[in-house]
Design a protein around this motif. Structure first.
Motif, PDB file in Angstrom:
ATOM      1  N   GLU A 198       0.836  -1.197   0.000  1.00  0.00           N
ATOM      2  CA  GLU A 198       0.000   0.000   0.000  1.00  0.00           C
ATOM      3  C   GLU A 198       0.874   1.252   0.000  1.00  0.00           C
ATOM      4  OE1 GLU A 198      -4.032  -1.589   2.179  1.00  0.00           O
ATOM      5  OE2 GLU A 198      -2.568  -0.499   3.370  1.00  0.00           O
TER       6      GLU A 198
ATOM      7  N   ALA B 221       3.743   1.513  -1.289  1.00  0.00           N
ATOM      8  CA  ALA B 221       4.272   1.648  -2.651  1.00  0.00           C
ATOM      9  C   ALA B 221       3.232   2.259  -3.588  1.00  0.00           C
ATOM     10  CB  ALA B 221       4.720   0.280  -3.168  1.00  0.00           C
ATOM     11  N   ARG B 222       1.962   1.873  -3.406  1.00  0.00           N
ATOM     12  CA  ARG B 222       0.903   2.463  -4.243  1.00  0.00           C
ATOM     13  C   ARG B 222       0.872   3.975  -4.053  1.00  0.00           C
ATOM     14  NH1 ARG B 222      -3.412  -0.757  -5.845  1.00  0.00           N
ATOM     15  NH2 ARG B 222      -3.933   0.929  -7.256  1.00  0.00           N
ATOM     16  N   THR B 223       0.956   4.437  -2.786  1.00  0.00           N
ATOM     17  CA  THR B 223       0.886   5.880  -2.555  1.00  0.00           C
ATOM     18  C   THR B 223       2.126   6.577  -3.101  1.00  0.00           C
ATOM     19  OG1 THR B 223       1.965   5.931  -0.388  1.00  0.00           O
ATOM     20  CG2 THR B 223      -0.382   5.464  -0.417  1.00  0.00           C
ATOM     21  N   LEU B 224       3.156   5.803  -3.446  1.00  0.00           N
ATOM     22  CA  LEU B 224       4.370   6.397  -4.007  1.00  0.00           C
ATOM     23  C   LEU B 224       4.367   6.293  -5.537  1.00  0.00           C
ATOM     24  CD1 LEU B 224       6.830   5.078  -1.334  1.00  0.00           C
ATOM     25  CD2 LEU B 224       6.279   7.467  -1.769  1.00  0.00           C
ATOM     26  N   GLY B 225       3.201   6.116  -6.096  1.00  0.00           N
ATOM     27  CA  GLY B 225       3.086   6.195  -7.541  1.00  0.00           C
ATOM     28  C   GLY B 225       3.309   4.889  -8.285  1.00  0.00           C
ATOM     29  N   ALA B 226       3.368   3.769  -7.568  1.00  0.00           N
ATOM     30  CA  ALA B 226       3.618   2.493  -8.238  1.00  0.00           C
ATOM     31  C   ALA B 226       2.291   1.814  -8.564  1.00  0.00           C
ATOM     32  CB  ALA B 226       4.473   1.586  -7.360  1.00  0.00           C
ATOM     33  N   SER B 227       2.114   1.428  -9.820  1.00  0.00           N
ATOM     34  CA  SER B 227       0.913   0.690 -10.209  1.00  0.00           C
ATOM     35  C   SER B 227       0.996  -0.714  -9.617  1.00  0.00           C
ATOM     36  CB  SER B 227       0.825   0.600 -11.724  1.00  0.00           C
ATOM     37  OG  SER B 227       1.944  -0.119 -12.209  1.00  0.00           O
ATOM     38  N   ARG B 228      -0.096  -1.466  -9.699  1.00  0.00           N
ATOM     39  CA  ARG B 228      -0.107  -2.793  -9.078  1.00  0.00           C
ATOM     40  C   ARG B 228       0.988  -3.693  -9.641  1.00  0.00           C
ATOM     41  NH1 ARG B 228      -5.980  -5.242  -8.467  1.00  0.00           N
ATOM     42  NH2 ARG B 228      -4.749  -6.679  -7.246  1.00  0.00           N
TER      43      ARG B 228
ATOM     44  N   VAL C 183       3.847  -2.732 -10.960  1.00  0.00           N
ATOM     45  CA  VAL C 183       5.154  -2.260 -10.474  1.00  0.00           C
ATOM     46  C   VAL C 183       5.344  -2.675  -9.011  1.00  0.00           C
ATOM     47  CG1 VAL C 183       6.540  -0.221  -9.947  1.00  0.00           C
ATOM     48  CG2 VAL C 183       5.286  -0.344 -12.093  1.00  0.00           C
TER      49      VAL C 183
ATOM     50  N   ARG D 168       8.495  -4.718  -7.910  1.00  0.00           N
ATOM     51  CA  ARG D 168       9.552  -4.034  -7.157  1.00  0.00           C
ATOM     52  C   ARG D 168       9.429  -4.173  -5.640  1.00  0.00           C
ATOM     53  NH1 ARG D 168      10.805   1.684  -8.490  1.00  0.00           N
ATOM     54  NH2 ARG D 168      12.610   1.098  -7.264  1.00  0.00           N
ATOM     55  N   VAL D 169       8.266  -4.599  -5.144  1.00  0.00           N
ATOM     56  CA  VAL D 169       8.115  -4.742  -3.688  1.00  0.00           C
ATOM     57  C   VAL D 169       7.789  -6.188  -3.311  1.00  0.00           C
ATOM     58  CG1 VAL D 169       6.834  -3.995  -1.648  1.00  0.00           C
ATOM     59  CG2 VAL D 169       7.404  -2.342  -3.439  1.00  0.00           C
TER      60      VAL D 169
ATOM     61  N   LEU E 140      -6.783   4.149  -0.486  1.00  0.00           N
ATOM     62  CA  LEU E 140      -6.555   2.761  -0.086  1.00  0.00           C
ATOM     63  C   LEU E 140      -7.821   2.128   0.491  1.00  0.00           C
ATOM     64  CD1 LEU E 140      -3.075   3.253   1.606  1.00  0.00           C
ATOM     65  CD2 LEU E 140      -3.549   2.294  -0.645  1.00  0.00           C
TER      66      LEU E 140
ATOM     67  N   PRO F  61      -4.716   5.023  -6.162  1.00  0.00           N
ATOM     68  CA  PRO F  61      -3.808   5.616  -5.173  1.00  0.00           C
ATOM     69  C   PRO F  61      -2.525   6.151  -5.806  1.00  0.00           C
ATOM     70  CG  PRO F  61      -4.543   3.445  -4.450  1.00  0.00           C
ATOM     71  CD  PRO F  61      -5.139   3.673  -5.798  1.00  0.00           C
ATOM     72  N   GLU F  62      -1.988   5.397  -6.800  1.00  0.00           N
ATOM     73  CA  GLU F  62      -0.699   5.795  -7.370  1.00  0.00           C
ATOM     74  C   GLU F  62      -0.792   7.050  -8.222  1.00  0.00           C
ATOM     75  OE1 GLU F  62      -2.277   2.951  -7.955  1.00  0.00           O
ATOM     76  OE2 GLU F  62      -2.103   2.280 -10.045  1.00  0.00           O
TER      77      GLU F  62
ATOM     78  N   PHE G  56      10.752   0.262   2.763  1.00  0.00           N
ATOM     79  CA  PHE G  56      10.966  -1.023   2.092  1.00  0.00           C
ATOM     80  C   PHE G  56      12.245  -1.658   2.627  1.00  0.00           C
ATOM     81  CE2 PHE G  56       8.853   1.681  -1.200  1.00  0.00           C
ATOM     82  CZ  PHE G  56       7.596   1.141  -0.993  1.00  0.00           C
TER      83      PHE G  56
ATOM     84  N   HIS H 101      14.073  -4.062   1.709  1.00  0.00           N
ATOM     85  CA  HIS H 101      15.094  -4.569   0.794  1.00  0.00           C
ATOM     86  C   HIS H 101      15.801  -3.437   0.072  1.00  0.00           C
ATOM     87  CE1 HIS H 101      11.416  -3.960  -1.435  1.00  0.00           C
ATOM     88  NE2 HIS H 101      12.044  -4.079  -2.590  1.00  0.00           N
TER      89      HIS H 101
ATOM     90  N   PHE I 130      12.352   5.513  -4.775  1.00  0.00           N
ATOM     91  CA  PHE I 130      11.325   4.577  -5.254  1.00  0.00           C
ATOM     92  C   PHE I 130      10.183   5.288  -5.987  1.00  0.00           C
ATOM     93  CE2 PHE I 130       7.455   2.165  -4.991  1.00  0.00           C
ATOM     94  CZ  PHE I 130       7.844   0.871  -5.242  1.00  0.00           C
TER      95      PHE I 130
ATOM     96  N   SER J 225       8.964   5.218  -9.858  1.00  0.00           N
ATOM     97  CA  SER J 225       7.609   4.803 -10.234  1.00  0.00           C
ATOM     98  C   SER J 225       6.933   5.859 -11.087  1.00  0.00           C
ATOM     99  CB  SER J 225       6.754   4.581  -8.987  1.00  0.00           C
ATOM    100  OG  SER J 225       7.361   3.659  -8.132  1.00  0.00           O
ATOM    101  N   ARG J 226       7.256   7.119 -10.827  1.00  0.00           N
ATOM    102  CA  ARG J 226       6.631   8.197 -11.590  1.00  0.00           C
ATOM    103  C   ARG J 226       7.386   8.476 -12.879  1.00  0.00           C
ATOM    104  NH1 ARG J 226       3.303  11.204  -7.744  1.00  0.00           N
ATOM    105  NH2 ARG J 226       1.684   9.648  -7.459  1.00  0.00           N
TER     106      ARG J 226
ATOM    107  N   LEU K 265       7.937  13.307  -4.024  1.00  0.00           N
ATOM    108  CA  LEU K 265       7.017  13.366  -5.151  1.00  0.00           C
ATOM    109  C   LEU K 265       6.279  14.697  -5.212  1.00  0.00           C
ATOM    110  CD1 LEU K 265       5.570   9.760  -5.165  1.00  0.00           C
ATOM    111  CD2 LEU K 265       7.317  10.759  -6.607  1.00  0.00           C
TER     112      LEU K 265
END
Lengths: 265, 367
Positions: free
Chosen positions: A167, A169-176, A178, A182-183, B61, B87-88, B102, B104, B113, B117-118, B165
Motif C-alpha cells: 500500500e 508503494a501504491r501511494t508512491l506512484g507504483a501501479s499494481r 510495479v 519491485r516490492v 486505499l 492511489p498511485e 521497504f 530490501h 522509489f 515509479s513516476r 514526489l
C-alpha cells in the motif's frame, strides 16, 4: 531455558529404537557409496546412453521448474490474496499431486491429454499436437508432480509478506504491476527460490508419472530415474553411478536449504 | 518554492475538500473535512474512532461508500459520479505509522522509489533522492538499510520519501508513535519545521493530544466515526463538546438540563451557576476553580459537596507546579491544587475532603 527446550535423558527403549531408525536411514547411503567403483565412475558416466539420460533430465527438470514458476507463482498469489468460490477446493487439488501416487498422476494425465483424452483429442484435431511419449510429455509429468512444492512455499510467503508495504508503494506512484515487481517479489524471493529448488529436486527424480505418461524412449523420454531402473538389470555399476548423481543433487539441495530446515522451528 | 512546477496559473482552491463515508467492520465513518494550505490540522480521537481509516480513504486505499475527495481543485474520488483515481495517481504523500520503509532497499533507494515509479530515470531519481537525503541530514546514512536506521532516521527517510514526489496533500499517521520518548521530543521539533516548510495541505493523525497540539494549528476531534468538534486548542478547551475532548484538554465537563440559575446534571445533582438558560446544556468547570477543604466550608461558594480522593497525580504534566486530584462523589470531579495546598490538606488516596465550586466559575453553553 523453557522446560520444553531443556535436554532430557531418554529412556532405554527410546534409545534402541531411535538408533535402529538412524541405521535404517544411514545404511542405504553407506551401501550405495560402498558399491561404487570409483575408478570406473568416469567411464560409466561418459557412455553415450548415460549422457543422453543426463542431458534429458537436466533439460526437462529445468523446463518443468520454469513452467512451475511461470504458472505456480501466479497461482500461489491468487490462492494467498484473492477470495473466490471454490478456492479451498482449488488449493486442495493443486496440492493433491504431493500425496497422489505418481503412477496415478501419469494415468490421469493420459486420460486428459492422451490421444483420446478429454483435452488431448482436441489438441490433436486442432493443432496436430501429441503430448504423450514426447519430451513435452516428460516436462508435463514432472511439472504435475513437482509444481505443488513451489505453490505451497510461495503461497505461504505471499501470505506472510506485509501488505502495508504494498500500500505504501501504491501511494508512491507504483501501479499494481510495479508494486508486484519491485516490492512483493523481492520480499518473497528467498521463499520463491527455496520453492523452485524443491520443485526442481522433485522433478529431476520423477519416475512414476513420467514412465506412465511419457514412456521410456532412450534419448527422448528416458530420464535418469528411468535409466537407473533399467541399468540395474544390465550394468549395475552404471546404475550406481547415476544414482550417485541424484544423491549429489539431493545433498546439495539439503545443504543449500540448511538455514530453512536444519533449525527446528 | 516550486511555483513553476505545474506551469498552471488558473486559480484553484488549493486545499483539501472531502466528504468521506466508509463502513468497515463495526466502524461507520462519515466525515466532512476541509483543510486549507495555511494550516496544519491534526485528527485526534480515541482508538477505533476512524482516524487511520479516514487517512487511508483520502489516499485511495479504502473505497468510499459515498462522498467526494477534492485536492487542490482536482476531483480524486466522487462516489456518486463513479470517479475514483487510483492511489498511485493521487497527488498525496503518506507517512505511515511505523513508516513502512521497504526493507530490501537502502535509505536512498527508498526515497528514489516514488521518483522511479513516476517515470524518472535511474540516475535522475537517485540524484533527486540524494538531495532529499541531504536536506534531511542523512547523507552519511544514505546506503543504510531500514533495519540499520534509528527511529528518528527512519522517520526522516519516510518523510523524504513522501515529499520527494512533491504532493499537494501530505498525510501523516501517528508520526511520532514509533519513537521512544527521547527521540520523540527531537523529531517533534524537526517535524514542526518541516511541516511549516511544506507548501501543500498538511493533515496528521494522533491519539496523543500533546503531539497533536504541538504540531497542529487546528484540531479535528473524531469519535466513533463522526467529527464531534473542530477548532484551535483555545476554541475546544473553552467549549469542549464531549467527555473525550474534556479529558484531552484537562477540564471537567458535565451535561444536564438548564433551569435558569442552576443546572440539573444527568446524575440528578444540582449545580448552581450564574446563568444557565433552559434546555440541554454543557457545564464546564476548570480544575483550578475547584477548591478543596478539610471541613465543610461556609460563605459564598454555592456548590459544596463531600468527596473521596480517588487518585493523586503528582504534577508531572503541564505547568508542573500543580497536583491533579481525582475525586469520587455524587458529582465526580478533578481538582488542581498547588503542592503546598495538597500537603496542608494532607491529601492521600482514599482521604475525605469537601469540594466547593463558585457559581461564577461554572461556564454553561448549549449542547
Amino acid at each position: 531455558m523453557t522446560p520444553a527446550a531443556r535436554p532430557e535423558r531418554p529412556p532405554g527403549a527410546a534409545i534402541v529404537l531411535a538408533a535402529l531408525a538412524g541405521v535404517f536411514f544411514v545404511a542405504p547411503l553407506v551401501g550405495l557409496l560402498w558399491r561404487v567403483r570409483w575408478a570406473d565412475l568416469g567411464r560409466e558416466m561418459y557412455s553415450q546412453d548415460v549422457r543422453q539420460a543426463l542431458a534429458l533430465s537436466l533439460f526437462s527438470s529445468l523446463a518443468a521448474t520454469a513452467t512451475s514458476a511461470a504458472l505456480g507463482i501466479p497461482l500461489a498469489w491468487v490462492l494467498a490474496r484473492a477470495r473466490f468460490p471454490g478456492q479451498r477446493l482449488l488449493r486442495a487439488l493443486t496440492t493433491l499431486p504431493m500425496v497422489l501416487p505418481p503412477v496415478v498422476g501419469g494415468v490421469a494425465l493420459l486420460a486428459a491429454f492422451g490421444p483420446t483424452g478429454v483435452v488431448g483429442q482436441w489438441l490433436e484435431r486442432w493443432f496436430g499436437l501429441t503430448l504423450p511419449f514426447t519430451i513435452a510429455g516428460v516436462v508435463m509429468a514432472q511439472t504435475f508432480v513437482a509444481m505443488p512444492f513451489l505453490v505451497i512455499t510461495a503461497e505461504a510467503a505471499f501470505r506472510r509478506s506485509d501488505r502495508r508495504l504494498e500500500e505504501a508503494a501504491r501511494t508512491l506512484g507504483a501501479s499494481r504491476s510495479v508494486v508486484f515487481r519491485r516490492v512483493t517479489l523481492p520480499l518473497v524471493s528467498p521463499s520463491l527460490v527455496a520453492g523452485a529448488v524443491l520443485c526442481w529436486a522433485r522433478a529431476i527424480g520423477e519416475f512414476g508419472a513420467t514412465v506412465t505418461f511419457a514412456g521410456n524412449f532412450p534419448g527422448r523420454t528416458q530420464t535418469i530415474p528411468l535409466k537407473v531402473y533399467l541399468l540395474l538389470e544390465t550394468r549395475p555399476q552404471a546404475a550406481i553411478a547415476l544414482s550417485l548423481v541424484l544423491l549429489a543433487v539431493s545433498l546439495s539441495v539439503l545443504v543449500g536449504m540448511r538455514s530453512r530446515w536444519w533449525t527446528p522451528a | 518554492m516550486d511555483a513553476g512546477l505545474t506551469g498552471e496559473w488558473a486559480p484553484e482552491p488549493p486545499g483539501l475538500e472531502a466528504h468521506v463515508h466508509v463502513v468497515k467492520g463495526t466502524l461507520d465513518l462519515d466525515v466532512s473535512l476541509s483543510v486549507g494550505t495555511d494550516e496544519v490540522v491534526a485528527l485526534v480521537g480515541p482508538n477505533g474512532a476512524g482516524k487511520t481509516t479516514l487517512l487511508r480513504a483520502l489516499a485511495g486505499l479504502e473505497p468510499l461508500l459515498a462522498g467526494r475527495v477534492v485536492v487542490a481543485g482536482q476531483v480524486l474520488e466522487d462516489a456518486a459520479a463513479g470517479v475514483r483515481v487510483a492511489p498511485e495517481k493521487r497527488p498525496i504523500g503518506v507517512v505511515f505509522q511505523d513508516y513502512l520503509l521497504f526493507p530490501h532497499l537502502s535509505a536512498l533507494e527508498n526515497v528514489a522509489f516514488g521518483l522511479r515509479s513516476r517515470g524518472r530515470g535511474r540516475t535522475a531519481a537517485r540524484q533527486l533522492a540524494g538531495g532529499w537525503i541531504e536536506r534531511m541530514g542523512l547523507t552519511a546514512r544514505a546506503d543504510a538499510r531500514p533495519d540499520e536506521l534509528s527511529g528518528g532516521e527512519a522517520q526522516r527517510v519516510a518523510l523524504a520519501r513522501a515529499l520527494a514526489l512533491e504532493p499537494r496533500l501530505l498525510l501523516l499517521d501517528e508520526p511520532l508513535s514509533a519513537l521512544d520518548r527521547q527521540a520523540r521530543v527531537e523529531v517533534r521539533t524537526q517535524l514542526r519545521r518541516q511541516l511549516a516548510a511544506f507548501p501543500g495541505v498538511r493533515l496528521l493523525v494522533s491519539h496523543d493530544p500533546v503531539e497533536a497540539i504541538s504540531l497542529a494549528d487546528r484540531l479535528v476531534v473524531l469519535e466513533e466515526g463522526r467529527v464531534v468538534q473542530s477548532g484551535t486548542l483555545t476554541d475546544i478547551s473553552t467549549r469542549p463538546r464531549s467527555r473525550y475532548v474534556a479529558e484531552l484538554v484537562g477540564v471537567n465537563l458535565f451535561e444536564g438540563e438548564g433551569g435558569g440559575d442552576h443546572v440539573v446534571l444527568d446524575g440528578g445533582s444540582r449545580l448552581v451557576v450564574a446563568g444557565a438558560g433552559h434546555g440541554r446544556v454543557f457545564a464546564l468547570v476548570h480544575p483550578r476553580a475547584v477548591s478543596l477543604h478539610r471541613r465543610a466550608p461556609e460563605g459564598t461558594p454555592r456548590n459544596v459537596w463531600p468527596a473521596t480522593v480517588e487518585e493523586l497525580d503528582g504534577a508531572a504534566d503541564g505547568d508542573g507546579d500543580r497536583v491533579r486530584v481525582r475525586l469520587a462523589a455524587a458529582v465526580p470531579i478533578v481538582a488542581e491544587v498547588t503542592p503546598s495546598a495538597a500537603s496542608e490538606l494532607a491529601l492521600a488516596d482514599g482521604g475525605e475532603v469537601w469540594v466547593s465550586v463558585k457559581a461564577s466559575a461554572v461556564s454553561v453553553y448549549p449542547v
